[in-house]
Design a protein around this motif. Structure first.
Motif, mmCIF file in Angstrom:
data_model
loop_
_atom_site.group_PDB
_atom_site.id
_atom_site.type_symbol
_atom_site.label_atom_id
_atom_site.label_comp_id
_atom_site.label_asym_id
_atom_site.label_seq_id
_atom_site.Cartn_x
_atom_site.Cartn_y
_atom_site.Cartn_z
ATOM 1 N N SER A 24 33.007 43.412 13.282
ATOM 2 C CA SER A 24 32.161 43.235 14.287
ATOM 3 C C SER A 24 32.027 44.215 15.426
ATOM 4 N N SER A 25 32.924 45.045 15.397
ATOM 5 C CA SER A 25 33.047 45.995 16.323
ATOM 6 C C SER A 25 31.915 47.444 15.820
ATOM 7 N N ALA A 26 31.649 47.317 14.514
ATOM 8 C CA ALA A 26 30.845 48.756 14.066
ATOM 9 C C ALA A 26 29.432 48.684 14.943
ATOM 10 N N LYS A 54 24.649 51.977 27.719
ATOM 11 C CA LYS A 54 25.671 50.931 27.995
ATOM 12 C C LYS A 54 25.641 50.162 26.422
ATOM 13 N N LYS A 55 26.728 49.480 26.149
ATOM 14 C CA LYS A 55 26.962 48.885 25.058
ATOM 15 C C LYS A 55 26.151 47.810 24.973
ATOM 16 N N ASP A 56 25.688 47.095 23.789
ATOM 17 C CA ASP A 56 24.733 45.893 23.950
ATOM 18 C C ASP A 56 25.343 44.768 24.659
ATOM 19 N N THR A 57 26.608 44.546 24.439
ATOM 20 C CA THR A 57 27.005 43.282 25.168
ATOM 21 C C THR A 57 26.665 43.423 26.784
ATOM 22 N N TRP A 58 27.230 44.695 27.180
ATOM 23 C CA TRP A 58 26.964 44.936 28.779
ATOM 24 C C TRP A 58 25.522 44.885 29.089
ATOM 25 N N ILE A 79 36.007 40.927 31.270
ATOM 26 C CA ILE A 79 36.054 41.877 30.118
ATOM 27 C C ILE A 79 35.673 43.334 30.548
ATOM 28 N N SER A 80 36.275 44.439 30.100
ATOM 29 C CA SER A 80 35.873 45.826 30.466
ATOM 30 C C SER A 80 35.232 46.203 29.468
ATOM 31 N N VAL A 81 33.728 46.874 29.474
ATOM 32 C CA VAL A 81 32.703 47.314 28.410
ATOM 33 C C VAL A 81 32.581 48.720 28.888
ATOM 34 N N GLY A 82 32.983 49.551 27.943
ATOM 35 C CA GLY A 82 32.687 50.997 27.910
ATOM 36 C C GLY A 82 31.229 51.598 27.564
ATOM 37 N N PRO A 83 30.754 52.605 27.961
ATOM 38 C CA PRO A 83 29.399 53.094 27.491
ATOM 39 C C PRO A 83 29.440 53.146 25.900
ATOM 40 N N ASN A 95 21.591 37.002 18.228
ATOM 41 C CA ASN A 95 22.692 37.190 19.196
ATOM 42 C C ASN A 95 23.695 38.311 18.603
ATOM 43 N N ASN A 96 24.333 38.835 19.698
ATOM 44 C CA ASN A 96 25.072 39.996 19.401
ATOM 45 C C ASN A 96 26.586 39.696 19.495
ATOM 46 N N LEU A 97 27.377 40.164 18.605
ATOM 47 C CA LEU A 97 28.957 39.753 18.520
ATOM 48 C C LEU A 97 29.780 41.184 18.714
ATOM 49 N N ALA A 98 30.802 40.994 19.603
ATOM 50 C CA ALA A 98 31.743 42.161 19.584
ATOM 51 C C ALA A 98 32.822 41.975 20.237
ATOM 52 N N PRO A 99 34.098 42.528 19.803
ATOM 53 C CA PRO A 99 35.379 42.329 20.306
ATOM 54 C C PRO A 99 35.576 43.184 21.655
ATOM 55 N N PHE A 100 36.573 42.669 22.443
ATOM 56 C CA PHE A 100 36.894 43.470 23.607
ATOM 57 C C PHE A 100 38.353 42.900 24.010
ATOM 58 N N SER A 101 39.211 43.853 24.009
ATOM 59 C CA SER A 101 40.703 43.447 24.329
ATOM 60 C C SER A 101 41.067 43.915 25.970
ATOM 61 N N TYR A 102 40.029 44.605 26.684
ATOM 62 C CA TYR A 102 40.358 44.572 27.799
ATOM 63 C C TYR A 102 39.934 43.379 28.545
ATOM 64 N N PHE A 103 40.440 42.285 28.514
ATOM 65 C CA PHE A 103 40.176 41.023 28.562
ATOM 66 C C PHE A 103 41.181 40.109 29.400
ATOM 67 N N ASP A 116 46.122 48.564 15.100
ATOM 68 C CA ASP A 116 47.016 47.432 14.768
ATOM 69 C C ASP A 116 46.748 46.037 15.506
ATOM 70 N N TYR A 117 46.938 44.906 14.986
ATOM 71 C CA TYR A 117 46.927 43.727 15.480
ATOM 72 C C TYR A 117 48.361 42.895 15.338
ATOM 73 N N THR A 118 48.325 41.889 16.229
ATOM 74 C CA THR A 118 49.778 41.113 15.924
ATOM 75 C C THR A 118 49.304 39.640 16.011
ATOM 76 N N ALA A 152 45.918 39.092 18.378
ATOM 77 C CA ALA A 152 46.171 40.045 19.620
ATOM 78 C C ALA A 152 46.094 41.420 19.009
ATOM 79 N N ARG A 153 45.597 42.044 19.927
ATOM 80 C CA ARG A 153 45.438 43.671 19.722
ATOM 81 C C ARG A 153 46.643 44.641 20.215
ATOM 82 N N LEU A 154 47.190 45.487 19.710
ATOM 83 C CA LEU A 154 47.974 46.409 19.709
ATOM 84 C C LEU A 154 47.380 47.713 19.976
HETATM 85 C C1 LIG Z 1 39.941 44.667 18.590
HETATM 86 C C2 LIG Z 1 38.897 45.469 19.213
HETATM 87 C C3 LIG Z 1 39.014 45.560 20.670
HETATM 88 C C4 LIG Z 1 38.034 46.268 21.324
HETATM 89 N N1 LIG Z 1 38.038 46.174 22.873
HETATM 90 C C5 LIG Z 1 37.323 47.058 23.397
HETATM 91 C C6 LIG Z 1 37.270 47.020 24.876
HETATM 92 O O1 LIG Z 1 37.886 46.319 25.454
HETATM 93 N N2 LIG Z 1 36.184 47.757 25.580
HETATM 94 C C7 LIG Z 1 35.185 48.150 24.880
HETATM 95 O O2 LIG Z 1 34.341 48.955 25.467
HETATM 96 N N3 LIG Z 1 35.233 48.417 23.485
HETATM 97 C C8 LIG Z 1 36.118 47.739 22.749
HETATM 98 N N4 LIG Z 1 36.170 47.844 21.498
HETATM 99 C C9 LIG Z 1 34.989 48.507 20.742
HETATM 100 C C10 LIG Z 1 33.744 47.526 20.633
HETATM 101 O O3 LIG Z 1 34.054 46.332 20.235
HETATM 102 C C11 LIG Z 1 32.384 48.404 20.031
HETATM 103 O O4 LIG Z 1 32.150 49.501 20.856
HETATM 104 C C12 LIG Z 1 31.319 47.643 19.853
HETATM 105 O O5 LIG Z 1 30.551 48.204 18.894
HETATM 106 C C13 LIG Z 1 30.342 47.062 21.077
HETATM 107 O O6 LIG Z 1 29.481 46.417 20.510
HETATM 108 P P1 LIG Z 1 28.161 46.188 21.248
HETATM 109 O O7 LIG Z 1 27.464 47.354 21.393
HETATM 110 O O8 LIG Z 1 27.091 45.243 20.304
HETATM 111 O O9 LIG Z 1 28.261 45.618 22.602
HETATM 112 C C14 LIG Z 1 37.151 46.999 20.803
HETATM 113 C C15 LIG Z 1 37.099 46.958 19.365
HETATM 114 C C16 LIG Z 1 38.133 46.376 18.647
HETATM 115 C C17 LIG Z 1 37.850 46.547 17.242
#
Ligand SMILES: Cc1cc2nc3c(=O)[nH]c(=O)nc-3n(C[C@H](O)[C@H](O)[C@H](O)COP(=O)(O)O)c2cc1C
Length: 203
Positions: A97-99, A68-72, A58-62, A38-46, A189-191, A183-185
């Motif tokens: 986990s965002s690495a 596409k990112k793995d989550t997408w 959630i909004s996930v960029g390329p 399983n994959n794990l990643a954070p997304f703050s466009y949530f 930065d986080y808060t 939460a993310r700033l």
């Molecule tokens: C706190 C935090 C919030 C993030 N929010 C987003 C987000 O909203 N959208 C996005 O595309 N990437 C966001 N990222 C970056 C992704 O977590 C990062 O690209 C990650 O490697 C994606 O993983 P994946 O390819 O396994 O899906 C965020 C990173 C951090 C640390």
């Protein structure tokens, strides 16, 4: 000062928005790599979108242009995913986990996080998190030229840790202080929660 976004690069727009829309909740998303991991990643466009059906977004960029990112990709191909609400003590792990790992490699194994099976659900949840939303893909809309994937999830069930549950006027109340959500700033930065103020709404 007014910043005209039509003249800005995607990166400048991103930095302007993520520092303006604060604090943002963080969706810590577990999805199925399709290879038994399983994959794990954070997304703050949530955000929450609607209640019936119960939809969150959630909004996930390329990952990089054309990829596409793995989550997408995982949600597109295998529909189920789990959104966790991380707490303060997990800030380092959330960030780690965002690495970007190689395709199909698990951040969960890499970080030594523990998962636990969920009854009647195909994916596990992270053991340490106090809230987990069990989601099924509802729709994915591609936004813009990059593009960004606006992923809508239908929340089929919610896991709540017993330690955060209280009641108020016979209704379930989640104790926000005990949840202690991260939460993310902008930038790095986080808060966490500051004062909680309670204001009665007009009748
Ligand atoms: C706190 C935090 C919030 C993030 N929010 C987003 C987000 O909203 N959208 C996005 O595309 N990437 C966001 N990222 C970056 C992704 O977590 C990062 O690209 C990650 O490697 C994606 O993983 P994946 O390819 O396994 O899906 C965020 C990173 C951090 C640390």
């Amino acid at each position: 000062m007014i910043i005209d976004l039509s003249e800005k690069s995607p990166t400048e727009i991103y930095y302007t928005l993520i520092q303006s829309i604060i604090p943002r909740p963080i969706a810590w998303v577990l999805s199925d790599n399709g290879n038994g991991t399983n994959n794990l990643a954070p997304f703050s466009y949530f955000s929450g979108v609607s209640s019936k059906p119960p939809i969150v977004s959630i909004s996930v960029g390329p990952k990089n242009p054309g990829h596409k990112k793995d989550t997408w990709r995982n949600i597109e191909e295998r529909k189920n995913f789990v959104i966790h609400i991380a707490h303060e003590e997990m800030a380092e792990a959330v960030t780690a986990s965002s690495a970007s790992l190689a395709d199909g490699q698990s951040e969960i194994d890499h970080l030594g996080l523990e998962t636990i099976p969920v009854e009647n659900w195909p994916l596990p949840r992270l053991k340490e998190c106090r809230i987990a939303l069990l989601c099924e893909k509802f729709a994915i809309h591609e936004i813009g030229k990059a593009p960004m994937g606006l992923i809508l999830g239908n929340v089929k069930a919610v896991y709540l840790d017993n330690t955060i549950i209280t009641t108020e006027n016979n209704r379930l109340k989640i104790d926000a202080k005990k949840l202690n959500p991260l939460a993310r700033l902008g930038g790095d930065d986080y808060t966490t929660l500051g004062n909680i103020i309670t204001i009665k709404r007009p009748e």
